[in-house]
Design a protein around this motif. Sequence first.
Motif, PDB file in Angstrom:
ATOM      1  N   LYS A  72      -3.747   0.260  -2.993  1.00 19.57           N
ATOM      2  CA  LYS A  72      -3.231  -1.040  -2.578  1.00 19.57           C
ATOM      3  C   LYS A  72      -3.109  -1.982  -3.767  1.00 19.57           C
ATOM      4  O   LYS A  72      -3.984  -2.031  -4.630  1.00 19.57           O
ATOM      5  CB  LYS A  72      -4.166  -1.684  -1.548  1.00 19.57           C
ATOM      6  N   PHE A  94       0.158   5.369   0.679  1.00 22.17           N
ATOM      7  CA  PHE A  94      -0.910   6.196   1.223  1.00 22.17           C
ATOM      8  C   PHE A  94      -0.458   7.642   1.398  1.00 22.17           C
ATOM      9  O   PHE A  94       0.732   7.946   1.528  1.00 22.17           O
ATOM     10  CB  PHE A  94      -1.413   5.634   2.556  1.00 22.17           C
ATOM     11  N   GLU A 154       0.829  -1.203   0.000  1.00 15.71           N
ATOM     12  CA  GLU A 154       0.000   0.000   0.000  1.00 15.71           C
ATOM     13  C   GLU A 154       0.863   1.252   0.000  1.00 15.71           C
ATOM     14  O   GLU A 154       1.875   1.332   0.700  1.00 15.71           O
ATOM     15  CB  GLU A 154      -0.905   0.006   1.238  1.00 15.71           C
ATOM     16  N   SER A 175      -5.444   5.875  -0.087  1.00 11.56           N
ATOM     17  CA  SER A 175      -4.452   4.816  -0.266  1.00 11.56           C
ATOM     18  C   SER A 175      -4.715   4.029  -1.539  1.00 11.56           C
ATOM     19  O   SER A 175      -5.859   3.897  -1.990  1.00 11.56           O
ATOM     20  CB  SER A 175      -4.450   3.871   0.942  1.00 11.56           C
ATOM     21  N   LYS A 228      -7.454  10.248   4.524  1.00 11.73           N
ATOM     22  CA  LYS A 228      -6.427   9.313   4.066  1.00 11.73           C
ATOM     23  C   LYS A 228      -6.848   8.713   2.732  1.00 11.73           C
ATOM     24  O   LYS A 228      -7.981   8.262   2.569  1.00 11.73           O
ATOM     25  CB  LYS A 228      -6.215   8.193   5.094  1.00 11.73           C
TER      26      LYS A 228
END
Length: 476
Positions: free
Chosen positions: A332, A308, A306, A330, A328
């Motif tokens: 992945k 972020f 990930e 992110s 946040k």
Amino acid sequence: MIHYSKIIFYVKELVKNNKKIYFFLTLFSYLILIIGNTNLKAGENQLIDLDKRLDKISEISEKVFDFSKSKGLFTIDKKKSSLEKKESDDLIIYITSPRSIQSTEGSFEIHVSSFNPILSVRINDTSLSVDNESFEFSYSYANNILNPGENILLIEVITINGSTDKEFKIFLEDSFYKFAEMRKSSFTLVNVLGFNRDNNVNSAPSDKEEAMKGSLTIVAVGQIVTGYSSAFVITSILNFDDQFNSKYDSKQIIFRQIGIDWNDQKTDFGDFTIGSGTSMVGLWDKERQSQIRDPFYDKYKKISQENFFQFKLKVDFQELLKWETSLKYSIKDDYSMVTSTQQKAPKIYVNKIGQGFETKWFDMTWLMSLDYSQTDAASDTKDFVDSGISFKVTWPMKTIPMNFQYGLTDQQYKTAEPATGVRTHNNSSYAVFGANYQVYAWLSLAYSHRYEVNESNIINSDYSKNTDSLNFTIIF
């Protein structure tokens, strides 16, 4: 050096051979607090539940960071004495000012003493006249010339033998700038040795199986100061666990994360943080069922990676409440269903927003947290929305602070599965009781008990479980 693997092994053998020891361990652990872990679930929900577990690990780093800010551990910029000097073969430069000054009234002296005639003296950009062939020089520097906060005085002295310079730092306090609150470069290292008992390790609706495990979390936080209240913060986390029963070895994980943030505690808006980082998760795979291996430890298969980006803002409304908001984003790479290097890992995009409200009432700390996240997977049937709310109260008891938390979470998939026509909907509730005991400044013990209930419209997905956790936190 502490051998954590041996400690975990010995405790494992003791518990296995003597059930009474486990009873007393559980009874004793009511005196202490821990950060609990949530076990992995099988199948396509494995990565989702793993995220919940990793959130618990990241909480440790935040607590370490807050602790290092308040304590200034391993400070590089030590407080200096009230009289600073620099001596060379023929020259001494010193001032009579203390490291910090509380008033703009008054002045301090700058002295130069030399064995050779002094030709000129410069203080920052100001040149000062010197009597011909003088071997001594003194100058009164008024406090009101200083600016609030940190001031640097660069004093350069030229004699017939050459030049010598010396830098002095003087801090002028006012209603905003306080020397005791000045950010300091520091490094903090924390080890968290944990033990966990789960009475439903497989999250099964019936035929529950109990399991115990040990875990080790290492958190390192370094601060590089950029201003009075600002700093770059580098955080690294390493976490791995060991199941006491080899039957559950496939649930063992290794987690690594590194991030860099820029934080300013005293902006016009509040305590501001912005940063980014990367993390990687591996799952125990001794039989090598997957070709996608963890790059640092080959016995684990890589199941996610990930990147972020995050933003946080904390605002303190004096004597009313503290408000925190966070964002946040992110990206992945999901390797949980990928077994060959020829396969491409699907990407998952997650947006998360959080809100926190903290206040004091009846000498207790009350905290309400709200979370909302959207997960966009490669397949529309895997897209879902998570929302949650929790309430936590902390009793600041003198010896053993205690806390209680209750929370609700809701998870709804956006579309139905084509094969069943069912759109997954999960609800869960949990209650956590915890206590903490500070043994020494460098050692604390912690305990928590968590009761969790999950309800779902998917067959055989309802379950309940009890989790007991015990942590030993060691600060180096």
